[in-house]
Design a protein around this motif. Structure first.
Motif, mmCIF file in Angstrom:
data_model
loop_
_atom_site.group_PDB
_atom_site.id
_atom_site.type_symbol
_atom_site.label_atom_id
_atom_site.label_comp_id
_atom_site.label_asym_id
_atom_site.label_seq_id
_atom_site.Cartn_x
_atom_site.Cartn_y
_atom_site.Cartn_z
ATOM 1 N N UNK A 118 0.834 -1.207 0.000
ATOM 2 C CA UNK A 118 0.000 0.000 0.000
ATOM 3 C C UNK A 118 0.866 1.254 0.000
ATOM 4 N N UNK A 119 1.822 1.314 0.916
ATOM 5 C CA UNK A 119 2.655 2.517 1.035
ATOM 6 C C UNK A 119 3.493 2.747 -0.217
ATOM 7 N N UNK A 120 4.159 1.679 -0.666
ATOM 8 C CA UNK A 120 5.042 1.868 -1.817
ATOM 9 C C UNK A 120 4.210 2.197 -3.055
ATOM 10 N N UNK A 121 3.021 1.587 -3.157
ATOM 11 C CA UNK A 121 2.135 1.897 -4.284
ATOM 12 C C UNK A 121 1.727 3.364 -4.266
ATOM 13 N N UNK A 122 1.451 3.864 -3.071
ATOM 14 C CA UNK A 122 1.055 5.266 -2.946
ATOM 15 C C UNK A 122 2.198 6.191 -3.379
ATOM 16 N N UNK A 123 3.395 5.918 -2.866
ATOM 17 C CA UNK A 123 4.554 6.746 -3.239
ATOM 18 C C UNK A 123 4.780 6.718 -4.740
ATOM 19 N N UNK A 124 4.657 5.506 -5.278
ATOM 20 C CA UNK A 124 4.883 5.373 -6.717
ATOM 21 C C UNK A 124 3.885 6.228 -7.489
ATOM 22 N N UNK A 125 2.649 6.182 -7.045
ATOM 23 C CA UNK A 125 1.601 6.954 -7.714
ATOM 24 C C UNK A 125 1.932 8.445 -7.656
ATOM 25 N N UNK A 126 2.285 8.923 -6.489
ATOM 26 C CA UNK A 126 2.571 10.345 -6.335
ATOM 27 C C UNK A 126 3.754 10.764 -7.202
ATOM 28 N N UNK A 127 4.797 9.959 -7.160
ATOM 29 C CA UNK A 127 6.008 10.314 -7.910
ATOM 30 C C UNK A 127 5.729 10.344 -9.412
ATOM 31 N N UNK A 128 5.051 9.316 -9.906
ATOM 32 C CA UNK A 128 4.770 9.308 -11.352
ATOM 33 C C UNK A 128 3.812 10.421 -11.728
ATOM 34 N N UNK A 129 2.862 10.702 -10.863
ATOM 35 C CA UNK A 129 1.902 11.766 -11.173
ATOM 36 C C UNK A 129 2.633 13.097 -11.335
ATOM 37 N N UNK A 130 3.536 13.375 -10.392
ATOM 38 C CA UNK A 130 4.307 14.617 -10.474
ATOM 39 C C UNK A 130 5.134 14.639 -11.752
ATOM 40 N N UNK A 131 5.748 13.496 -12.036
ATOM 41 C CA UNK A 131 6.599 13.394 -13.215
ATOM 42 C C UNK A 131 5.799 13.681 -14.491
ATOM 43 N N UNK A 132 4.642 13.049 -14.599
ATOM 44 C CA UNK A 132 3.816 13.225 -15.793
ATOM 45 C C UNK A 132 3.378 14.678 -15.923
ATOM 46 N N UNK A 133 2.996 15.275 -14.783
ATOM 47 C CA UNK A 133 2.533 16.657 -14.810
ATOM 48 C C UNK A 133 3.646 17.589 -15.287
ATOM 49 N N UNK A 134 4.850 17.346 -14.737
ATOM 50 C CA UNK A 134 5.999 18.158 -15.153
ATOM 51 C C UNK A 134 6.200 18.031 -16.653
#
Ligand code: ATP
Ligand code: MG
Lengths: 254, 324
Positions: free
Chosen positions: A30-46
């Motif tokens: 759960x935790x690592x999935x959440x971090x992964x989601x946040x990191x990729x989301x930021x990356x895609x937005x950038x």
């Protein structure tokens, strides 16, 4: 070797006989999935932003996603270690089964290695769950897989070192909770040592050298440095050595 | 098979075992008898290489516990005071694990587990979780664990503690059936256990060996040491208890005279004699010659219980005989 494996199998079975292993895996997923989601989301937005502004944003998945993710995973790992190692010896001491292990025709070091190995296998299994997140990257892009492998090797070494320390701490008490808390404190301390790395006094240098996280930095960048590998291997060796001494002195003292 | 010489173990403050020496030969079944805190467990832990001795030496099958622990461990089956069980394991799984740990090859382990399960009567619970077993079954699994690798020496620390009478009998029978092939040391504070299962007994108290003998000899020796009960009635108060006692003490061979009872001018004494001396005849003559009536003269049998108390009692002045 055979004896190490016998002990290791028994430990793994114990892990999976209780909800601990499953709980840890679910928690970590759960935790690592959440971090992964946040990191990729930021990356895609950038990426989208820079495209709209007409700039050429360097879309390096490895640099932006993998590295950030691995750093996060290494920190979550600090929280997992105590829960994995706390019962290893403390529980055997509490229930008296330590008497069986120590009076069996196996060497202390085989018992220790077997237990540590089981902890490492469980830890590796949990890491594997986080790797599933990264598999998604391969579905949609072409990240370089070599740095990822190096990163996971780093995580494994980092974990192995902390697990060895946790194993040692577990021999010093009959109480799992105490063992877990003390291990957590030590893990945290070794992590916090990194914060003084900007200072230049000798003490600060020693402390930042001991910081287990600092030695992980190069791995997360995909850089394999023998200096860091040696650091982790010597930590593992030291931890297991202390465990052996502790087991021995336990008998000499009491 | 087992040789212990001048063995001592000191904990931080207490001396748990103090200079004990004994030997156990092959195939013998020896009872290790002593009150709480006598040092039984400590001695067993030293023999099984769990604790190192502070001084002295111990060897099993010719191997020293300090210098060749691995060889010693291979030859010993050990049942600690609390059976070393993993509650989360099934009985079969546990025996399999212990068997492998003790060096039974993979090819033999399944049959061996079946054999010891049968032997220790745990076959019907072999797929149960250990955490779900009753105390008696746990003890049996503990015993199965100790004999699984067919060791030369069995060391059993209070194997019948906490069992119900029927289970105690069964366990004793099991242990007896194991003797011969194995050399066995078992500790206990229950005397009948020693009488019924053991050939030899080592009595220890406060870390010291106070007696080593065959059960037969020990009971005989102390029984044979002629404790005699006698009731003397001096006619019309012609003598007091002190006077009688004095006279009895002068009979050759008498080691101790105790006044047990005095009622209506009749005095009951218990007379202990030196070993190997028969004093009954002399006692009778002495009483009669003094002109007193000898109402009763009978041998007093010491139970093992009393022997035990006598040997382990620290207070020398208090009479251990008949203390109950
Ligand atoms: N780990 C220890 N640390 C300090 N003292 C101990 C320890 N274990 C035992 N002792 C002491 O050593 C002495 C002998 O203990 P031991 O357990 O050998 O007795 P025992 O004959 O097995 O008694 P019991 O019949 O109660 O099992 C006791 O006085 C005990 O308090
Ligand atoms: Mg004991």
């Amino acid at each position: 070797m055979k004896n190490i494996w016998i002990i290791c199998r028994k430990e793994l079975k114990s892990y999976f006989a209780s909800p601990i292993a499953y709980g840890l895996m679910a928690f970590f997923a759960a935790i690592s999935g959440y971090f992964f989601y946040v990191i990729t989301a930021v990356f895609v937005q950038r990426g989208i932003q820079s495209q709209m502004m007409g700039q050429s944003f360097p879309m390096d998945v490895n640099e932006w996603v993998v590295r950030g993710f691995l750093s996060n995973v290494s920190v979550i790992g600090l929280f997992l270690i105590p829960m994995i190692t706390m019962r290893l010896f403390a529980e055997e001491k509490r229930t008296g089964t330590i008497e069986l292990l120590v009076t069996s025709p196996v060497k202390d070091i085989e018992v220790i290695a077997g237990k540590w190995l089981a902890a490492l296998i469980l830890y590796a299994g949990i890491l594997l769950i986080s790797a599933l997140n990264l598999a998604i990257l391969f579905l949609y892009g072409k990240p370089d897989w070599k740095p990822i492998l190096v990163g996971y090797l780093g995580l494994l070494l980092l974990g192995g070192a902390l697990l060895a320390i946790g194993t040692f701490i577990s021999t010093t008490t009959k109480n799992q909770i105490i063992a877990g808390t003390a291990t957590f404190a030590v893990c945290l301390l070794l992590w916090v040592f990194d914060w003084v790395s900007y200072e230049t006094t000798t003490w600060a240098k020693v402390m930042s050298y001991l910081s287990v996280v600092a030695h992980f930095e190069p791995f997360s960048k995909g850089v394999l440095d023998s200096k860091d590998i040696i650091f982790y291997l010597s930590m593992i060796f030291l931890g297991l050595f202390l465990t052996a001494r502790s087991l021995e002195s336990l008998r000499w003292r009491s | 098979m087992i040789k212990v010489e001048g063995l001592s173990k000191r904990y931080a403050r207490t001396v748990a075992v103090d200079q004990i020496s004994f030997e156990v030969s092959k195939g013998e079944i020896v009872g290790f008898l002593g009150p709480n805190g006598a040092g039984k467990t400590t001695t067993m832990r030293i023999l099984t290489c769990f604790l190192p001795p502070t001084a002295g030496a111990a060897s099993v099958a010719g191997f020293d516990v300090l210098t060749q622990p691995l060889e010693v461990k291979k030859r010993i089956g050990y049942l600690p005071e609390t059976p070393p069980l993993y509650p989360e394991m099934e009985v079969r799984e546990y025996l399999y694990f212990v068997g492998r740990l003790k060096g039974i090859p993979k090819s033999d382990i399944a049959t061996r587990v079946d054999e010891v399960s049968e032997r220790c009567a745990v076959t019907d619970v072999r797929t149960k979780l250990i955490s779900k077993l009753s105390k008696g079954y746990r003890q049996r699994v503990g015993l199965a664990q100790a004999i699984i690798h067919n060791p030369d020496v069995l060391i059993l620390d209070e194997p019948t503690a906490g069992l119900d009478p029927k289970q105690i009998l069964e366990t004793r029978q099991l242990i007896k059936s194991l003797s011969g092939a194995h050399t066995i040391i078992l500790s206990t504070h229950i005397l009948p256990e020693v009488e019924q299962t053991c050939e030899k007994v080592i009595i220890i108290s406060k870390g010291k060996v106070v007696a080593t003998d065959s059960v037969h000899n020990l009971t005989n020796r102390l029984r044979g040491s002629e404790a005699v009960g006698l009731e003397v009635e001096p006619p019309q108060g012609s003598a007091g208890s002190a006077e009688i006692q004095q006279r009895l003490e002068q009979v050759p061979g008498v080691s101790r005279v105790l006044l047990r009872d005095s009622r209506d001018g009749r005095y009951t004494f218990e007379v202990e004699s030196l070993q190997g001396r028969t004093v009954r005849g002399d006692l009778a003559r002495s009483v009669v010659e003094a002109g007193w009536n000898l109402n009763e003269l009978r041998p007093v049998a010491l139970s093992l219980e009393e022997i035990f108390l006598q040997l382990t009692s620290s207070d020398e002045t208090q009479s251990p005989v008949g203390a109950k």
